[in-house]
Design a protein around this motif. Structure first.
Motif, PDB file in Angstrom:
ATOM      1  N   THR A   1      -4.931   8.037  -5.122  1.00 47.40           N
ATOM      2  CA  THR A   1      -4.282   8.021  -4.069  1.00 47.40           C
ATOM      3  C   THR A   1      -3.048   9.296  -3.868  1.00 47.40           C
ATOM      4  O   THR A   1      -1.984   9.285  -4.269  1.00 47.40           O
ATOM      5  CB  THR A   1      -3.573   6.725  -3.579  1.00 47.40           C
ATOM      6  OG1 THR A   1      -4.227   5.404  -3.751  1.00 47.40           O
ATOM      7  CG2 THR A   1      -3.188   6.894  -1.749  1.00 47.40           C
TER       8      THR A   1
ATOM      9  N   LYS B   1       5.150   1.605   4.263  1.00 51.15           N
ATOM     10  CA  LYS B   1       6.162   2.906   4.905  1.00 51.15           C
ATOM     11  C   LYS B   1       5.762   2.392   6.435  1.00 51.15           C
ATOM     12  O   LYS B   1       4.899   0.969   6.434  1.00 51.15           O
ATOM     13  CB  LYS B   1       5.298   3.932   5.180  1.00 51.15           C
ATOM     14  CG  LYS B   1       4.025   4.335   5.495  1.00 51.15           C
ATOM     15  CD  LYS B   1       3.228   6.200   5.362  1.00 51.15           C
ATOM     16  CE  LYS B   1       4.021   6.288   6.114  1.00 51.15           C
ATOM     17  NZ  LYS B   1       4.492   7.953   6.100  1.00 51.15           N
TER      18      LYS B   1
ATOM     19  N   ASP C   1     -11.065   9.336  -0.741  1.00 50.70           N
ATOM     20  CA  ASP C   1     -11.028   7.831  -1.334  1.00 50.70           C
ATOM     21  C   ASP C   1     -10.682   6.807  -1.205  1.00 50.70           C
ATOM     22  O   ASP C   1     -10.796   5.484  -0.271  1.00 50.70           O
ATOM     23  CB  ASP C   1     -11.660   7.603  -2.881  1.00 50.70           C
ATOM     24  CG  ASP C   1     -10.254   8.840  -3.519  1.00 50.70           C
ATOM     25  OD1 ASP C   1      -9.678   9.252  -3.097  1.00 50.70           O
ATOM     26  OD2 ASP C   1     -10.003   8.634  -4.333  1.00 50.70           O
ATOM     27  N   SER C   2      -9.611   7.070  -0.851  1.00 51.15           N
ATOM     28  CA  SER C   2      -8.427   6.431  -0.791  1.00 51.15           C
ATOM     29  C   SER C   2      -8.296   5.732   0.902  1.00 51.15           C
ATOM     30  O   SER C   2      -7.962   4.010   0.791  1.00 51.15           O
ATOM     31  CB  SER C   2      -6.728   6.523  -0.877  1.00 51.15           C
ATOM     32  OG  SER C   2      -6.298   4.969  -0.988  1.00 51.15           O
ATOM     33  N   THR C   3      -8.604   6.409   1.663  1.00 52.90           N
ATOM     34  CA  THR C   3      -8.780   5.905   2.843  1.00 52.90           C
ATOM     35  C   THR C   3      -9.731   5.488   3.458  1.00 52.90           C
ATOM     36  O   THR C   3     -10.036   4.514   4.332  1.00 52.90           O
ATOM     37  CB  THR C   3      -8.047   7.385   3.655  1.00 52.90           C
ATOM     38  OG1 THR C   3      -6.725   8.067   3.227  1.00 52.90           O
ATOM     39  CG2 THR C   3      -7.846   7.438   5.182  1.00 52.90           C
TER      40      THR C   3
ATOM     41  N   ASN D   1     -11.638  11.953  -5.156  1.00 57.71           N
ATOM     42  CA  ASN D   1     -10.807  12.803  -6.005  1.00 57.71           C
ATOM     43  C   ASN D   1      -9.903  11.530  -7.285  1.00 57.71           C
ATOM     44  O   ASN D   1      -9.154  11.717  -7.957  1.00 57.71           O
ATOM     45  CB  ASN D   1      -9.611  13.852  -5.631  1.00 57.71           C
ATOM     46  CG  ASN D   1      -8.597  13.098  -4.960  1.00 57.71           C
ATOM     47  OD1 ASN D   1      -8.342  11.856  -4.426  1.00 57.71           O
ATOM     48  ND2 ASN D   1      -7.880  13.390  -3.961  1.00 57.71           N
TER      49      ASN D   1
ATOM     50  N   HIS E   1     -10.582  19.554  -2.990  1.00 54.59           N
ATOM     51  CA  HIS E   1     -11.370  19.450  -1.363  1.00 54.59           C
ATOM     52  C   HIS E   1     -10.807  21.251  -0.959  1.00 54.59           C
ATOM     53  O   HIS E   1     -11.656  21.106   0.104  1.00 54.59           O
ATOM     54  CB  HIS E   1      -8.799  18.879  -0.903  1.00 54.59           C
ATOM     55  CG  HIS E   1      -9.020  17.959  -1.369  1.00 54.59           C
ATOM     56  ND1 HIS E   1     -10.390  17.108  -1.878  1.00 54.59           N
ATOM     57  CD2 HIS E   1      -7.630  17.193  -0.808  1.00 54.59           C
ATOM     58  CE1 HIS E   1      -9.604  15.277  -1.950  1.00 54.59           C
ATOM     59  NE2 HIS E   1      -8.017  15.607  -1.389  1.00 54.59           N
TER      60      HIS E   1
ATOM     61  N   MET F   1      -2.210  12.563  -2.306  1.00 57.25           N
ATOM     62  CA  MET F   1      -0.816  12.841  -1.382  1.00 57.25           C
ATOM     63  C   MET F   1       0.483  11.739  -1.452  1.00 57.25           C
ATOM     64  O   MET F   1       1.467  12.417  -1.275  1.00 57.25           O
ATOM     65  CB  MET F   1      -1.168  12.334   0.274  1.00 57.25           C
ATOM     66  CG  MET F   1      -0.517  12.576   0.913  1.00 57.25           C
ATOM     67  SD  MET F   1      -0.842  14.042   2.522  1.00 57.25           S
ATOM     68  CE  MET F   1      -0.471  14.881   2.944  1.00 57.25           C
TER      69      MET F   1
ATOM     70  N   TYR G   1       1.020  -1.253   0.008  1.00 61.55           N
ATOM     71  CA  TYR G   1       0.128  -0.004   0.280  1.00 61.55           C
ATOM     72  C   TYR G   1       0.623   1.134  -0.087  1.00 61.55           C
ATOM     73  O   TYR G   1       2.588   1.586   0.858  1.00 61.55           O
ATOM     74  CB  TYR G   1      -1.019   0.055   1.113  1.00 61.55           C
ATOM     75  CG  TYR G   1      -1.543   1.004   1.538  1.00 61.55           C
ATOM     76  CD1 TYR G   1      -2.951   1.622   0.413  1.00 61.55           C
ATOM     77  CD2 TYR G   1      -1.661   1.939   1.826  1.00 61.55           C
ATOM     78  CE1 TYR G   1      -3.374   1.787   0.303  1.00 61.55           C
ATOM     79  CE2 TYR G   1      -2.795   3.221   2.061  1.00 61.55           C
ATOM     80  CZ  TYR G   1      -3.700   3.732   1.370  1.00 61.55           C
ATOM     81  OH  TYR G   1      -4.376   4.603   1.285  1.00 61.55           O
TER      82      TYR G   1
ATOM     83  N   VAL H   1       4.718   3.041  10.121  1.00 64.55           N
ATOM     84  CA  VAL H   1       3.210   3.051   9.906  1.00 64.55           C
ATOM     85  C   VAL H   1       2.092   2.036  10.178  1.00 64.55           C
ATOM     86  O   VAL H   1       1.491   2.021  10.634  1.00 64.55           O
ATOM     87  CB  VAL H   1       2.267   4.539   9.958  1.00 64.55           C
ATOM     88  CG1 VAL H   1       3.137   5.578  11.426  1.00 64.55           C
ATOM     89  CG2 VAL H   1       2.253   4.844   9.188  1.00 64.55           C
ATOM     90  N   GLY H   2       2.407   1.475   8.314  1.00 60.98           N
ATOM     91  CA  GLY H   2       1.697   0.621   7.397  1.00 60.98           C
ATOM     92  C   GLY H   2       2.045  -1.025   8.365  1.00 60.98           C
ATOM     93  O   GLY H   2       1.057  -2.039   8.055  1.00 60.98           O
TER      94      GLY H   2
ATOM     95  N   CYS I   1      -3.709  14.785   1.225  1.00 57.97           N
ATOM     96  CA  CYS I   1      -3.797  15.928   1.278  1.00 57.97           C
ATOM     97  C   CYS I   1      -4.662  17.287   2.005  1.00 57.97           C
ATOM     98  O   CYS I   1      -4.296  18.339   1.890  1.00 57.97           O
ATOM     99  CB  CYS I   1      -4.212  15.774  -0.021  1.00 57.97           C
ATOM    100  SG  CYS I   1      -2.974  15.399  -1.650  1.00 57.97           S
ATOM    101  N   TYR I   2      -6.065  16.773   1.999  1.00 63.11           N
ATOM    102  CA  TYR I   2      -6.937  17.191   2.791  1.00 63.11           C
ATOM    103  C   TYR I   2      -6.743  17.674   4.085  1.00 63.11           C
ATOM    104  O   TYR I   2      -7.001  18.667   4.627  1.00 63.11           O
ATOM    105  CB  TYR I   2      -8.793  17.086   2.482  1.00 63.11           C
ATOM    106  CG  TYR I   2      -8.173  14.729   2.995  1.00 63.11           C
ATOM    107  CD1 TYR I   2      -8.232  13.977   1.727  1.00 63.11           C
ATOM    108  CD2 TYR I   2      -8.825  14.979   4.387  1.00 63.11           C
ATOM    109  CE1 TYR I   2      -8.063  13.168   2.336  1.00 63.11           C
ATOM    110  CE2 TYR I   2      -8.502  13.034   4.632  1.00 63.11           C
ATOM    111  CZ  TYR I   2      -7.703  12.696   3.728  1.00 63.11           C
ATOM    112  OH  TYR I   2      -7.930  11.278   4.218  1.00 63.11           O
TER     113      TYR I   2
END
Ligand SMILES: Cc1ncc(C[n+]2csc(CCOP(=O)(O)OP(=O)(O)O)c2C)c(N)n1
Length: 591
Positions: free
Chosen positions: A446, A76, A415-417, A443, A351, A448, A26, A78-79, A371-372
């Motif tokens: 993904t 990453k 949306d991705s989140t 949007n 956004h 960001m 991811y 935190v993943g 991004c938001y």
């Protein structure tokens, strides 16, 4: 042949060369380019996918490994928290073909919400951790990682940091070599982790760790470079490069296998030097373990665990330790006179329209990661929370149930989140009779992390067309009866819809429908807007939407305040400034 490769590109090359057949991830900085490189260059040989989240990425890679394919899952730092559930028990089951979990850590939080040191996951799960110190090792260690994984029947944690992942170096590349493995074979004692079998496997984990400790003593991954014996340095990853640059004549024990530690080698090394100094980034991972066996060493008191190290910080640490004379301190570099540039939503970002409307709703806004999140900053200042992916919906729910906050609370999630970890939260809201409004800022990408596809975008990482999840149908299926879609560039309608849904005493979802502006193929050719200076009163309304295309012009009003101007290169014609200008001073530019 040699190539200039980043650590991520070199790792991808290593997966290709050493017979990798399956790669999942991811996206997340600084790991994203691993899968992007593999998909671009090796998809004929290595199956590549963006998984819906990291837990899925690890679990499908586990399936591939059990099914006989050398596999990697990349994420990453935190993943790895998201994937921690399968990881901890995967340590018991072990693997089929070699399996590597890449954890790309981000000291200094260049693009993350924390600085956690994932070497601890190796110790926590009792699995080996490999840490390359440059691009060449990022490639070469893949071979070691697959071999260790297969020899010891264990997943291998391959830990890199931003500087390793993103710095480039010359790398010797080779040919692809494949290794044959049998497909999945039934073995419930190994693969079914119910207590009766898991307890036996836990014993195996303990014995395996002892075997890995013996291996750590002899592997070429841990190397001793004897020099001046006044100071012996134990280090690994990029910290080794910094220490070597600052103190080239010292003796070094470089750790490529950083868990389990080669304690006998360390004891031997310590006996040959007057003083042992540990140079490691973030937490005292080596230092605590070395101290725990009674070997005196120093580290964190000279090289703090706060933020990433660099050559300067390591030099200062050695000076403080007395390992370098004070005279070697470099003069402080003059602060460059660079104007601060706080991160901002792009010109034309959809956004922005949503946040402008939300600002007028007088609500608390629990945010998510994307991004938001940037809308937390001035001038929009709408987002009130950001903890981890998928949390926004649950925070809004908790605030509502706490019943102490008068204002309503809405959740904003990308949306991705939402697909990554928001669906379960929304189901929980419906199930537990929450009444909040959840806004999905769709949007269609993904954004960001650089614009990766996801299960809502109709394209796989391999470039194939695929089913796109219909978010309206999905949230309806979860039991949300009030679902609206809005064009966030239409301020009047967006505000009206938001107010209506926020007032409602039942769960509702509002989905914004404009695509990310950085994927222009999806946008109409832009109409540009400009400022009629004779009409502009310098009221500042357009500045307050935080669009980087709008700046101060040299023209002033009678009070000396600067009027606005629009950078036509940046303007995307989103119309938001046109909609907020009370003087009609912002107009479409006639072609
Ligand atoms: C567990 C975890 N994985 C990955 C990331 C990296 N990351 C930050 S935001 C984000 C997704 C952003 O996409 P989306 O929700 O669609 O919002 P957008 O940026 O498109 O507005 C990702 C993958 C992270 N912070 N945490």
């Amino acid at each position: 042949m040699e190539m200039l490769l980043s650590g991520n590109e070199a790792f991808a090359r290593g997966v290709y060369e050493h017979g990798g057949e399956f790669a999942s991830a991811y996206p997340g900085t600084p790991s994203t380019e691993i899968l992007e490189t593999l998909a671009r260059q090796c998809k004929a040989d290595v199956y590549c996918e963006w998984s819906i989240n990291e837990k899925v990425a690890l679990e499908v890679a586990v399936g591939a490994s059990w099914g006989g394919a050398r596999a990697i899952a990349a994420m990453k730092h935190v993943g790895v928290n998201v994937a921690a559930d399968p990881l901890m028990t995967l340590a018991y089951t072990g693997v089929g073909a070699g399996l590597i979990l890449v954890s790309a850590d981000d000291p200094s939080l260049h693009s993350s919400q924390n600085e956690q040191d994932n070497r601890f996951y190796g110790k926590f799960a009792s699995i080996p951790v490999l840490e390359p110190s440059d691009s060449q090792e990022s490639l070469d260690f893949v071979k070691d990682a697959f071999e260790i994984s297969e020899k010891f029947d264990t997943p291998v944690l391959f830990r890199v940091t931003t500087r390793i992942a993103h710095s480039k170096g010359l790398v010797k590349i080779g040919e692809r070599r494949t290794v044959e493995h049998a497909g999945f074979e039934k073995n419930i004692a190994k693969y079914v982790m119910m207590p009766v079998f898991a307890i036996v496997r836990h014993k195996m984990v303990i014995e395996r760790l002892e075997a890995l400790k013996r291996f750590a003593e002899t592997t070429h991954l841990n190397t001793v470079e004897m020099g001046d014996t006044k100071v012996g340095v134990i280090s690994g990853s990029v910290a080794y490069q910094y220490a070597k640059e600052v103190l080239p004549g010292a003796s070094f024990l470089k750790l490529g296998l950083s868990y389990p530690l080669p304690m006998n080698k360390i004891i031997d090394f310590a006996s040959k030097v007057d003083r042992l100094i540990v140079v490691e980034e973030l937490e005292p991972f080596y230092e605590e373990q070395i101290l725990a066996v009674g070997i005196p060493c120093e580290g964190k008191k000279f090289f703090s665990n706060f933020m990433e190290l660099n050559v300067e910080r390591v030099r200062e640490g050695f000076i403080e330790a007395g390992a370098l004379p004070k005279s070697t301190a470099l003069p402080k570099q003059a602060q460059e006179n660079v104007l601060p540039r706080p991160p901002a939503l792009c010109p034309g970002c959809p956004h922005r329209g949503l946040m402008m409307a939300l600002k007028k709703c007088g609500v608390n806004i629990t945010g998510d990661i994307g991004c938001y999140t940037l809308a937390a900053l001035p001038p929009l200042e709408t987002i009130d929370t950001c903890l981890c992916m998928g949390a926004s919906i649950n925070h809004a729910f908790g605030i509502e149930k706490a019943k102490k906050t008068k204002k309503k609370t809405v959740a904003v999630i990308g949306d991705s989140t939402f697909l990554h970890s928001g669906i379960t939260g929304l189901a929980n809201v419906v199930y537990n009779r929450g009444t909040q409004t959840t806004i999905i800022v769709d949007n269609r990408i993904t954004a960001m992390t650089g614009g990766q596809d996801h299960p809502g975008t109709s394209k796989t990482l391999m470039g194939e067309p695929t089913h796109a999840i219909d978010l309206v149908q999905l949230v309806k299926a979860l039991g949300v009866e009030h679902v609206r879609t809005v064009d966030p560039f239409d301020q009047k309608t967006t505000l009206a819809v938001l107010k209506e849904e926020i007032e409602r005493d039942a769960p509702s979802v509002v989905i914004t429908t404009k695509p990310c502006v950085l994927f222009p193929s999806k946008l109409k050719p832009a109409t540009k807007f400009h400022v009629l200076l004779e009409k502009c009163t310098a009221c500042g309304a357009c500045f307050r939407i935080g669009c980087p295309a709008i700046t101060a012009s040299s023209e002033k009003n009678e009070k000396g305040r600067a009027k606005s101007q629009i950078d036509l290169e940046l303007c995307t014609g989103c119309t938001l400034c046109f909609q907020v200008c009370p003087e009609e001073a912002i107009q479409e530019l006639k072609k």
